[in-house]
Design a protein around this motif. Sequence first.
Motif, PDB file in Angstrom:
ATOM      1  N   PHE A 146       6.222   8.177  -6.449  1.00 57.89           N
ATOM      2  CA  PHE A 146       4.954   7.494  -6.218  1.00 57.89           C
ATOM      3  C   PHE A 146       3.969   7.868  -7.321  1.00 57.89           C
ATOM      4  O   PHE A 146       4.031   8.967  -7.879  1.00 57.89           O
ATOM      5  N   ASP A 147       3.035   6.967  -7.595  1.00 58.95           N
ATOM      6  CA  ASP A 147       1.953   7.228  -8.542  1.00 58.95           C
ATOM      7  C   ASP A 147       0.789   7.855  -7.771  1.00 58.95           C
ATOM      8  O   ASP A 147       0.045   7.164  -7.086  1.00 58.95           O
ATOM      9  N   GLN A 148       0.658   9.168  -7.872  1.00 63.63           N
ATOM     10  CA  GLN A 148      -0.407   9.858  -7.138  1.00 63.63           C
ATOM     11  C   GLN A 148      -1.774   9.570  -7.756  1.00 63.63           C
ATOM     12  O   GLN A 148      -1.955   9.634  -8.958  1.00 63.63           O
ATOM     13  N   GLY A 149      -2.730   9.251  -6.884  1.00 62.65           N
ATOM     14  CA  GLY A 149      -4.091   9.006  -7.333  1.00 62.65           C
ATOM     15  C   GLY A 149      -4.993  10.185  -7.002  1.00 62.65           C
ATOM     16  O   GLY A 149      -4.606  11.340  -7.127  1.00 62.65           O
ATOM     17  N   LYS A 157     -10.962  -1.745  -6.360  1.00 61.10           N
ATOM     18  CA  LYS A 157      -9.657  -1.883  -6.985  1.00 61.10           C
ATOM     19  C   LYS A 157      -8.539  -1.847  -5.950  1.00 61.10           C
ATOM     20  O   LYS A 157      -8.702  -1.334  -4.849  1.00 61.10           O
ATOM     21  N   GLU A 158      -7.390  -2.358  -6.334  1.00 65.03           N
ATOM     22  CA  GLU A 158      -6.219  -2.376  -5.466  1.00 65.03           C
ATOM     23  C   GLU A 158      -5.580  -0.989  -5.404  1.00 65.03           C
ATOM     24  O   GLU A 158      -5.573  -0.250  -6.389  1.00 65.03           O
ATOM     25  N   GLY A 183      -8.394  -4.482  -2.745  1.00 60.99           N
ATOM     26  CA  GLY A 183      -9.615  -4.474  -3.549  1.00 60.99           C
ATOM     27  C   GLY A 183     -10.798  -5.064  -2.817  1.00 60.99           C
ATOM     28  O   GLY A 183     -11.943  -4.919  -3.250  1.00 60.99           O
ATOM     29  N   ASN A 184     -10.510  -5.684  -1.683  1.00 66.17           N
ATOM     30  CA  ASN A 184     -11.571  -6.299  -0.886  1.00 66.17           C
ATOM     31  C   ASN A 184     -11.421  -5.979   0.593  1.00 66.17           C
ATOM     32  O   ASN A 184     -12.376  -5.602   1.263  1.00 66.17           O
ATOM     33  N   THR A 185     -10.205  -6.137   1.096  1.00 68.03           N
ATOM     34  CA  THR A 185      -9.935  -5.873   2.509  1.00 68.03           C
ATOM     35  C   THR A 185      -8.637  -5.071   2.655  1.00 68.03           C
ATOM     36  O   THR A 185      -7.857  -4.951   1.713  1.00 68.03           O
ATOM     37  N   ILE A 186      -8.423  -4.573   3.858  1.00 72.37           N
ATOM     38  CA  ILE A 186      -7.164  -3.896   4.151  1.00 72.37           C
ATOM     39  C   ILE A 186      -6.125  -4.971   4.453  1.00 72.37           C
ATOM     40  O   ILE A 186      -6.205  -5.673   5.458  1.00 72.37           O
ATOM     41  N   ALA A 187      -5.167  -5.107   3.554  1.00 66.54           N
ATOM     42  CA  ALA A 187      -4.178  -6.181   3.670  1.00 66.54           C
ATOM     43  C   ALA A 187      -2.967  -5.781   4.506  1.00 66.54           C
ATOM     44  O   ALA A 187      -2.276  -6.636   5.054  1.00 66.54           O
ATOM     45  N   LYS A 188      -2.694  -4.487   4.578  1.00 61.54           N
ATOM     46  CA  LYS A 188      -1.528  -4.027   5.327  1.00 61.54           C
ATOM     47  C   LYS A 188      -1.764  -2.584   5.767  1.00 61.54           C
ATOM     48  O   LYS A 188      -2.405  -1.814   5.063  1.00 61.54           O
ATOM     49  N   LYS A 227       4.183   0.367  -6.171  1.00 67.42           N
ATOM     50  CA  LYS A 227       3.575  -0.544  -7.138  1.00 67.42           C
ATOM     51  C   LYS A 227       2.129  -0.198  -7.456  1.00 67.42           C
ATOM     52  O   LYS A 227       1.554  -0.752  -8.403  1.00 67.42           O
ATOM     53  N   ASN A 228       1.524   0.699  -6.658  1.00 66.74           N
ATOM     54  CA  ASN A 228       0.102   0.993  -6.811  1.00 66.74           C
ATOM     55  C   ASN A 228      -0.144   2.495  -6.674  1.00 66.74           C
ATOM     56  O   ASN A 228       0.672   3.216  -6.078  1.00 66.74           O
ATOM     57  N   PRO A 229      -1.274   2.974  -7.214  1.00 65.76           N
ATOM     58  CA  PRO A 229      -1.600   4.392  -7.020  1.00 65.76           C
ATOM     59  C   PRO A 229      -1.861   4.687  -5.543  1.00 65.76           C
ATOM     60  O   PRO A 229      -2.378   3.846  -4.814  1.00 65.76           O
ATOM     61  N   ILE A 230      -1.479   5.889  -5.117  1.00 69.01           N
ATOM     62  CA  ILE A 230      -1.676   6.304  -3.730  1.00 69.01           C
ATOM     63  C   ILE A 230      -2.720   7.415  -3.713  1.00 69.01           C
ATOM     64  O   ILE A 230      -2.526   8.473  -4.318  1.00 69.01           O
TER      65      ILE A 230
END
Length: 282
Positions: free
Chosen positions: A263-266, A110-111, A128-133, A237-240
């Motif tokens: 932030f959205d804590q994961g 997942k992203e 979700g597949n690779t490290i983009a940044k 924009k995404n969970p951390i």
Amino acid sequence: MAILLADSGATKCEWFLAESKESTKTVFTQGISPYFFNEEKTVALLQQELLPQLPKSAAIEEIHYYGTGMRNPVNVEMVRKSLATVFEKAGTIEVSDDMLAAARALNGHKEGLACNLGTGSFAVYYDGNTIAKQAPGIGYILGDEGSGAYLGKKVLQYYLYNTFDEELRYKFETRYNTTPVEILENVYRKPLANRYMATFCLFLSENRGHYMVENIIEDGLNDFFFTHLCKLSESWKNPIHFVGGVAFAFHDIISDLCHSYEFDQGKILKGAMEGLIRYHVQ
């Protein structure tokens, strides 16, 4: 088919052997840092520390190694050759960096964002597949904000600058029985200074509640949030998710900072291996 997983930091390496779903084993060795280990020393470590802990009957055919310093292709090849020398029957040997380990362990397919707060530190965005940044990594001397080495360095600064109050100074000297001369010798003249400084992070977890200790922890972790997460637009924009001993020990402050920065804590995991097992084995 036996699968061997490795999650190596600068201090220690966790190994997980799965011969079947019913037959598994977890062992530990010292960490393999390519900045202090060459191929000969790595092979010796594997033979002396790892092999004696593994079943002699284990037919390891697949290895997934994740470790610090593996962003450098030269280091990747050194570790791959070392593993191939020791495990001659392994048909698949994947050597990846600790960033991908954290991303896969925390996000699966997942992203999301993956942060490591252990002896060192980093933050990456995983699509979700690779490290983009990823945030720039400049090592423990110039960076590694929020890491064990970073926080441990702050403890040493408070002690050496005589900033600690009488209570904390007494606790520090009783706990470590060291001197300023010995500390400076370990930091500037002996190898593995990052590991040495990280050991003093434990002083913080042992003295929670004291305002100086809380200030060191909060300031050090906030430096990580401000320097790294705030520079990644995906953070809002995404969970951390977080992994590492520092993140796990100070999860309450991590939660407070995530709330402050909106932030959205994961998830917060102590180590990556649990997630890597889900990714590769289960």
